[in-house]
Scaffold this active site. Structure first.
Site, short mmCIF file in Angstrom:
data_model
loop_
_atom_site.label_atom_id
_atom_site.label_comp_id
_atom_site.label_asym_id
_atom_site.label_seq_id
_atom_site.Cartn_x
_atom_site.Cartn_y
_atom_site.Cartn_z
N GLN A 1 31.52 62.92 45.48
CA GLN A 1 32.19 62.34 44.31
C GLN A 1 32.31 60.82 44.43
O GLN A 1 32.74 60.30 45.46
CB GLN A 1 33.59 62.94 44.11
CG GLN A 1 34.20 62.48 42.79
CD GLN A 1 35.59 63.03 42.54
OE1 GLN A 1 36.54 62.66 43.20
NE2 GLN A 1 35.72 63.91 41.56
N CYS B 1 41.41 60.42 38.23
CA CYS B 1 42.43 59.99 39.20
C CYS B 1 43.55 59.21 38.49
O CYS B 1 43.28 58.22 37.80
CB CYS B 1 41.80 59.14 40.31
SG CYS B 1 43.01 58.69 41.55
N GLY C 1 43.23 73.25 36.67
CA GLY C 1 44.63 72.86 36.53
C GLY C 1 45.59 74.03 36.50
O GLY C 1 45.45 74.93 35.67
#
Ligand SMILES: Cc1cc2nc3c(=O)[nH]c(=O)nc-3n(C[C@H](O)[C@H](O)[C@H](O)COP(=O)(O)O)c2cc1C
Length: 319
Positions: free
Chosen positions: A68, A98, A200
């Site tokens: 990543q 982020c 999530g």
């Protein structure tokens, strides 16, 4: 159906990826983000974040690992993605999620979601820079200040040529506060023509079932839920296959933690002795009440012998 282990900076490193993928049920991992500014990163940086480069980009048990990257400069990301591929990376993931202030203030992560055009340009530049057989994926949140831009950013990623999109179903402003808005993922999934991975707030099998229903997805990414319940992916896969499944006992978890501690103790400076173990216990507390007791016993211990003694005490209590 696929289940991925989420990237987690400072938590899911090489050893955690090896351990969790070894337990099973995980189809792929992503490294912690590598921050890209204006420099060309040397090989040792990629190696540090992704020791799996030496193992054909796989964990010890053969699970694929993506690298990543995080940054706001499309050209620099493209150059560094290309370098990473030259050093052996076989898949690139781009971080647009982020929420950290330091990252957002220096033009990276979720702050880019304020401009879908920039998201498009970054994905496009990286896609064009690496060979066509190298997948380029992106991980987004639903927006920055609010969730209103979710579709624009998702379509930007797809139109720029990404092969896959992972959606953490919250805006940056939502932080990590439950709930996750899985229904937004459903709308994205219907609108784009690339696989969409739902992410999530999947902490247990019931959360998984609700997420699957609300998102309509067949691919999922689990982060904190796998730290709290290391065989959650296996439990989910067994459920899908209609098989009985016995979750790992606290004793099995203890043995796993002990191996993890012994295997990683030499990788960290002595003053951080036991910190990773303590961090993992904090996650495990959510699923295993015994982890709470263990944490209280170990939290002030800073040397190897004392930590070993606490493990011995744990085993004595269990058996
Ligand atoms: C400590 C921590 C570190 C994280 N680091 C990253 C990261 O490096 N890259 C990234 O894309 N997401 C990162 N995330 C976000 C997770 O990948 C994931 O999207 C988020 O935790 C929600 O999923 P979960 O509820 O399954 O944990 C991080 C999350 C946490 C809690």
């Amino acid at each position: 159906m696929r289940i991925f282990l989420a990237p987690m900076e400072g938590v899911v490193d090489f050893s955690v990826r090896a351990l969790l993928s070894g337990i099973g049920g995980i189809d792929g991992c992503v490294t912690e983000f590598v921050r890209v500014t204006h420099t060309q990163l040397p090989e040792k940086v990629f190696q540090r974040f992704m020791p799996e480069l030496n193992n054909n980009c796989r964990t010890q048990n053969g699970t694929n690992v993506k690298l990543q990257l995080l940054g706001g400069n499309a050209e620099s990301l493209a150059i560094n993605a290309q370098r990473a591929v030259n050093y052996g990376a076989r898949a690139i993931d781009l971080n647009f999620g982020c929420p950290a202030k330091t990252v957002n203030n220096s033009d990276g992560g979720a702050s880019l979601l304020r401009s879908p055009e920039r998201v498009y340009n970054i994905v496009r530049a990286v896609r064009c820079a690496v060979p066509s057989d190298i997948p380029v994926s992106a991980k987004i949140r639903l927006g920055f200040e609010d969730r209103s831009s979710y579709m624009d950013n998702a379509t930007a990623v797809a139109e720029a040529g990404a092969s896959e999109l992972c959606v953490h179903a919250r805006s940056k402003a939502d932080g990590y506060k439950p709930p996750a808005y899985w229904d937004y993922i459903n709308r994205i999934r219907e609108a784009v023509d690339i696989p969409v991975v739902a992410n999530g707030e999947i902490w247990n099998l019931e959360d998984f079932k609700r997420c699957r229903e609300q998102s309509g997805c067949e691919d999922f990414m689990l982060g904190r839920g796998l730290m709290a319940h290391p065989d959650l992916a296996r439990q989910i896969k067994a459920h899908i296959a209609g098989e009985e499944y016995q979750c790992l006992s606290w004793r099995e978890i203890c043995t796993m933690l002990h191996n993890f501690h012994r295997g990683t103790v030499d990788h960290y400076p002595e003053k951080y002795m036991g910190n990773r173990l303590k961090q993992w216990l904090m996650y495990l507390r959510r699923h295993y009440p015994e982890a709470d007791v263990f944490f209280e016993a170990v939290k002030r211990q800073r040397d190897a012998a004392s930590i070993e003694r606490i493990f011995d005490e744990q085993y004595a209590v269990i058996s």
